[in-house]
Design an enzyme around this catalytic site. Structure first.
Site, short mmCIF file in Angstrom:
data_model
loop_
_atom_site.label_atom_id
_atom_site.label_comp_id
_atom_site.label_asym_id
_atom_site.label_seq_id
_atom_site.Cartn_x
_atom_site.Cartn_y
_atom_site.Cartn_z
N ASP A 50 0.82 -1.21 0.00
CA ASP A 50 0.00 0.00 0.00
C ASP A 50 0.85 1.26 0.00
O ASP A 50 0.46 2.29 -0.56
CB ASP A 50 -0.94 0.00 1.22
N ASN A 124 -5.13 9.33 2.24
CA ASN A 124 -5.63 8.57 3.39
C ASN A 124 -6.14 9.45 4.52
O ASN A 124 -7.30 9.38 4.89
CB ASN A 124 -4.52 7.66 3.94
N THR A 164 -9.72 2.50 6.02
CA THR A 164 -9.18 1.18 6.32
C THR A 164 -7.69 1.22 6.62
O THR A 164 -7.05 0.17 6.75
CB THR A 164 -9.43 0.21 5.15
N TYR A 166 -4.77 3.98 8.79
CA TYR A 166 -4.45 4.36 10.18
C TYR A 166 -5.71 4.57 11.01
O TYR A 166 -5.76 4.25 12.21
CB TYR A 166 -3.61 5.63 10.14
N ASN A 167 -6.74 5.07 10.38
CA ASN A 167 -8.01 5.32 11.05
C ASN A 167 -8.53 4.08 11.76
O ASN A 167 -9.09 4.15 12.87
CB ASN A 167 -9.03 5.80 10.01
N SER A 169 -6.92 1.70 13.13
CA SER A 169 -6.15 1.39 14.35
C SER A 169 -6.68 2.13 15.57
O SER A 169 -6.46 1.69 16.70
CB SER A 169 -4.67 1.76 14.14
N ALA A 188 -7.23 8.92 21.82
CA ALA A 188 -7.16 8.96 23.29
C ALA A 188 -7.83 10.20 23.87
O ALA A 188 -7.18 11.00 24.56
CB ALA A 188 -5.71 8.86 23.75
#
Length: 327
Positions: A50, A124, A164, A166-167, A169, A188
């Protein structure tokens, strides 16, 4: 519509596997009278994972006039449409115009500081954090309406395509590629007597502009598709998905839901099976050592040394096994 693709450019990483595939692809493309060029091409082909696909889009400055496709030589390869085993089929489809075109919405970002304004695109996501990774306080607006006064580690704002990446995670939602939406996912967030924040992501439609205003500091790290930059004296950050798109080629049997299952769930099942298999092999090994001991084969043990059994001394170091079973 009809795609007359006769000129392509190949983008590949430096891995041995990618370079081998590149040589194979060049040979097959030449045999099919498809020209490989460096400029003025119809199709960009990324070989790798990717990350290779993303680098290709960036190197083309998010050009909306050419087509893009990827050949997976990496690990996950969610963005890569062609597997190594299907290169011949890919070239046949190219010759026969046997693809569908999927348009992906591109994120437009503006960073305003006291001294300058910066504009850039992302495929992304963008991630906003405090410069020293301390708690970051932000006012977040959608168009002109206040969504929340945020306090936490940071926020991630992704495209549908990036949902699909980093989001995911951070517990964000998976959004269908062609929705052209934008998603705000907290990182967080603080929730206590002093702070109340949204703990879930918010998905917004096309043309909804998100404005982020730093409150407790003006110095932030902004990651754009994984590339980090520090900005000082930031006044506000604006991001939106409008009409700009890139065109990706998909096989006619492309199925987004099936790809999610294959890339995220089937791989997880395979990983779990592998872990169980390793566990069984370890138990068999321990049992063999145990049997050798009780058959009174030669052994020797010392408190600070390894225990080696019989003629297997190069294969079965069992000091730890001895401890786990008998001590």
């Amino acid at each position: 519509g009809f795609m007359n693709i006769k000129k392509v450019k190949i983008f590949s990483n430096n891995s041995e596997k990618s370079q081998e595939i590149k040589k194979l692809l060049i040979d097959k493309l030449n045999k099919n009278n498809i020209n490989i060029v460096d400029n003025d091409y119809d199709l960009g082909i990324a070989i790798g994972g990717d990350g290779s696909f993303l680098r290709m889009i960036k190197e083309n400055n998010f050009n909306s006039d050419i087509y893009y496709i990827g050949i997976n030589a990496g690990t996950l390869g969610f963005a890569q449409e062609v597997s190594i085993d299907n290169i011949d089929e890919f070239i046949d489809n190219l010759n026969n115009n046997n693809f569908i075109v999927e348009e992906l919405g591109i994120q437009e970002n503006d960073i305003y500081t006291n001294e300058s304004n910066s504009k850039f695109y992302s495929l992304n996501e963008i991630v906003i954090r405090e410069k020293d990774l301390n708690t970051l306080k932000l006012s977040i607006y959608v168009d002109e309406s206040l969504l929340e006064s945020f306090a936490g580690d940071g926020i991630l704002i992704s495209t549908s395509f990036g949902s699909t990446a980093y989001n995911l995670s951070f517990g964000g939602s998976i959004v269908y590629n062609t929705f052209h939406s934008i998603q705000l996912t907290p990182i967080a967030p603080l929730n206590n007597r002093s702070y109340r924040n949204l703990i879930n992501s918010v998905v917004l439609p096309q043309n909804k502009k998100i404005t982020v205003i730093p409150k407790n500091t003006k110095d932030v790290i902004i990651s754009v598709d994984g590339e980090n930059s520090i900005y000082t004296d930031v006044v506000k950050i604006e991001t939106v998905v409008r009409n700009k798109t890139i065109k990706c080629l998909r096989n006619k049997d492309y199925n987004f839901i099936k790809k999610i299952n294959e890339k995220f769930l089937e791989l997880l099942k395979l990983f779990r099976v592998s872990i169980r298999l390793i566990s069984v092999i370890k138990k068999i090994k321990y049992y063999l050592v145990w049997r050798l001991y009780y058959e009174k084969k030669k052994f020797w043990i010392g408190k600070s040394k390894l225990c080696y059994v019989c003629n297997f001394y190069r294969i079965f170091p069992v000091w730890q096994v001895w401890h786990s079973i008998y001590l």
